[in-house]
Scaffold this active site. Structure first.
Site, mmCIF file in Angstrom:
data_model
loop_
_atom_site.group_PDB
_atom_site.id
_atom_site.type_symbol
_atom_site.label_atom_id
_atom_site.label_comp_id
_atom_site.label_asym_id
_atom_site.label_seq_id
_atom_site.Cartn_x
_atom_site.Cartn_y
_atom_site.Cartn_z
ATOM 1 N N HIS A 120 -9.545 1.157 -1.144
ATOM 2 C CA HIS A 120 -9.488 1.798 0.165
ATOM 3 C C HIS A 120 -10.897 1.735 0.762
ATOM 4 O O HIS A 120 -11.872 2.143 0.104
ATOM 5 C CB HIS A 120 -9.088 3.269 0.033
ATOM 6 N N GLU A 141 -11.091 3.539 6.106
ATOM 7 C CA GLU A 141 -9.999 4.408 6.599
ATOM 8 C C GLU A 141 -10.668 5.504 7.436
ATOM 9 O O GLU A 141 -10.521 5.553 8.651
ATOM 10 C CB GLU A 141 -9.216 4.996 5.426
ATOM 11 N N ASP A 186 1.832 4.024 2.795
ATOM 12 C CA ASP A 186 0.807 4.887 2.198
ATOM 13 C C ASP A 186 1.416 6.047 1.405
ATOM 14 O O ASP A 186 1.558 5.939 0.189
ATOM 15 C CB ASP A 186 -0.157 5.393 3.290
ATOM 16 N N ASP A 187 1.757 7.132 2.076
ATOM 17 C CA ASP A 187 2.327 8.327 1.411
ATOM 18 C C ASP A 187 3.520 8.798 2.249
ATOM 19 O O ASP A 187 3.428 9.776 3.002
ATOM 20 C CB ASP A 187 1.271 9.424 1.335
ATOM 21 N N HIS A 227 0.855 -1.194 0.000
ATOM 22 C CA HIS A 227 0.000 0.000 0.000
ATOM 23 C C HIS A 227 0.890 1.244 0.000
ATOM 24 O O HIS A 227 1.309 1.732 1.047
ATOM 25 C CB HIS A 227 -0.919 -0.028 1.233
HETATM 26 N N1 ADE Z 1 -4.548 8.816 -1.853
HETATM 27 C C1 ADE Z 1 -3.306 8.860 -1.366
HETATM 28 N N2 ADE Z 1 -3.287 8.516 -0.080
HETATM 29 C C2 ADE Z 1 -4.566 8.218 0.269
HETATM 30 C C3 ADE Z 1 -5.203 7.804 1.454
HETATM 31 N N3 ADE Z 1 -4.521 7.588 2.588
HETATM 32 N N4 ADE Z 1 -6.541 7.614 1.434
HETATM 33 C C4 ADE Z 1 -7.228 7.821 0.314
HETATM 34 N N5 ADE Z 1 -6.681 8.224 -0.825
HETATM 35 C C5 ADE Z 1 -5.362 8.424 -0.863
HETATM 36 ZN ZN ZN Z 2 -3.661 4.815 0.547
#
Ligand code: ADE
Ligand code: ZN
Length: 344
Positions: free
Chosen positions: A207, A210, A288-289, A27
């Site tokens: 997703h 969350e 994730d990011d 992810h």
């Molecule tokens: N796009 C990038 N990161 C995300 C996240 N955590 N939740 C939803 N969309 C995303």
């Molecule tokens: Zn994500």
């Protein structure tokens, strides 16, 4: 000696153990691995004006109270990505980080609509990413499978158009996913697009849970027929769902640092990943990011060691879960499990 140091020593044998642990990432948004320095370099290269003067200002802007705060900045930053070489450089920088952290297999997401909506050709995006992933196999021995995400705040029709663009590149894509603003955009909005993607031979992930409710996890599973749920931590509010996830071993790709940065949990000590693991859910650790949320794979594991006393056998199980949940061949899964067993 402070308590935190004593706890860390008893839970994970040495500081380096998590860094050297062979890992798998399922992810990761490539656009979310755009580091502030690369953001500036690409802005200069492509003459894109940024609302920040320097890297410090960018880092200061990375304070979020919810998912949408982050997404607004993330989509704006992605505008510096213009040429095929930019997408190559972004992907390659992520793979180098993986090499540094002993991440052996990755299944990154990309968001084509973020780019095609600005007039960038779909082929420019995917060819740059794919070339870097191929080099990753050859030069770094990091295997990969690519996942194309639809932006759920956009329409079903726009998702269909994106899937049509992807049909010329199906050899480069393993699965489709669903990301962006969750609340108000339930998975079933994209049931027909996902059905078409499955007809084309693609696997599916989404997703769900969350920020959104447990109900979205059910519809991701039942309507989109996902092989994995991305995040899924809100499943905890529905005992029947937890039971189902545990029985079917449906994987959740959990992202601890992301969840605390976006206030899904107030503090890492409140995170439910190890509780889910104890309940028999197939949870995995992911970043994730990473450039927005304060760390890549090793830092996510370290956060669990620091705040939840993660021990070696739990860390091993989390990686084992990632290997079994991955989309790689049975042969590659066997290799990865062997590498993990030899390490631990
Ligand atoms: N796009 C990038 N990161 C995300 C996240 N955590 N939740 C939803 N969309 C995303
Ligand atoms: Zn994500």
């Amino acid at each position: 000696m402070p308590d935190s140091i004593i706890t860390k020593k008893t839970s994970i044998a040495s500081a380096n153990w998590l860094a050297l642990l062979p890992k798998v990432e399922l992810h990761l948004h490539l656009e979310g691995s755009l580091e502030p320095q690369m953001l500036f370099d690409l802005a200069i290269r492509n003459q894109v004006k940024l609302p920040y003067q320097n890297v410090d200002e960018v880092k200061k802007a990375f304070q979020f109270t919810q998912l949408q705060d982050f997404l607004d900045i993330y989509y704006q930053a992605a505008q510096v990505l213009v040429t095929e070489q930019d997408f190559y450089d972004l992907t390659w920088a992520y793979l180098l980080k993986c090499k540094e952290q002993n991440v052996c297999h990755v299944e990154p997401f990309f968001d084509p609509q973020t780019h095609t909506d600005r007039g960038i050709a779909f082929s420019t995006v995917i060819n740059g990413i794919d070339r870097a992933l191929q080099d990753g196999v050859e030069k770094l021995n990091i295997t990969s499978e690519l996942i194309m995400c639809f932006l759920r705040h956009l329409s079903e029709e726009e998702a269909f158009s994106t899937l049509t663009l992807a049909t010329a590149h199906l050899d480069k894509i393993k699965a489709v996913g669903l990301d962006s603003s969750e609340c108000g955009h339930p998975p079933e909005k994209f049931s027909r697009v996902f059905a078409k993607a499955r007809e084309l031979g693609l696997l599916t992930v989404a997703h769900a849970g969350e920020e959104g409710p447990a109900e979205y996890i059910w519809t991701a599973i039942n309507d989109l027929r996902v092989s994995r749920v991305d995040h899924g931590v809100n499943a905890i509010s529905d005992p029947k769902l937890i039971d189902y996830l545990a029985k079917t071993r449906m994987p959740l790709t959990v992202c601890p640092l992301s969840n605390t940065k976006l206030k899904v949990f107030d503090d890492m000590s409140d995170h439910n990943i190890l509780a889910l693991l104890a309940l028999g859910v197939c949870v995995t650790v992911n970043s994730d990011d990473p450039s927005y949320f304060g760390g890549y794979m090793t830092e996510n594991f370290e956060a669990l060691a620091d705040s939840l006393h993660l021990n070696q056998s739990q860390a091993r199980k989390l990686v084992e879960n990632s290997i079994t949940a991955s989309f790689c061949s049975e042969q590659r899964k066997y290799e990865l499990l062997t590498i993990l067993t030899q390490y631990v």
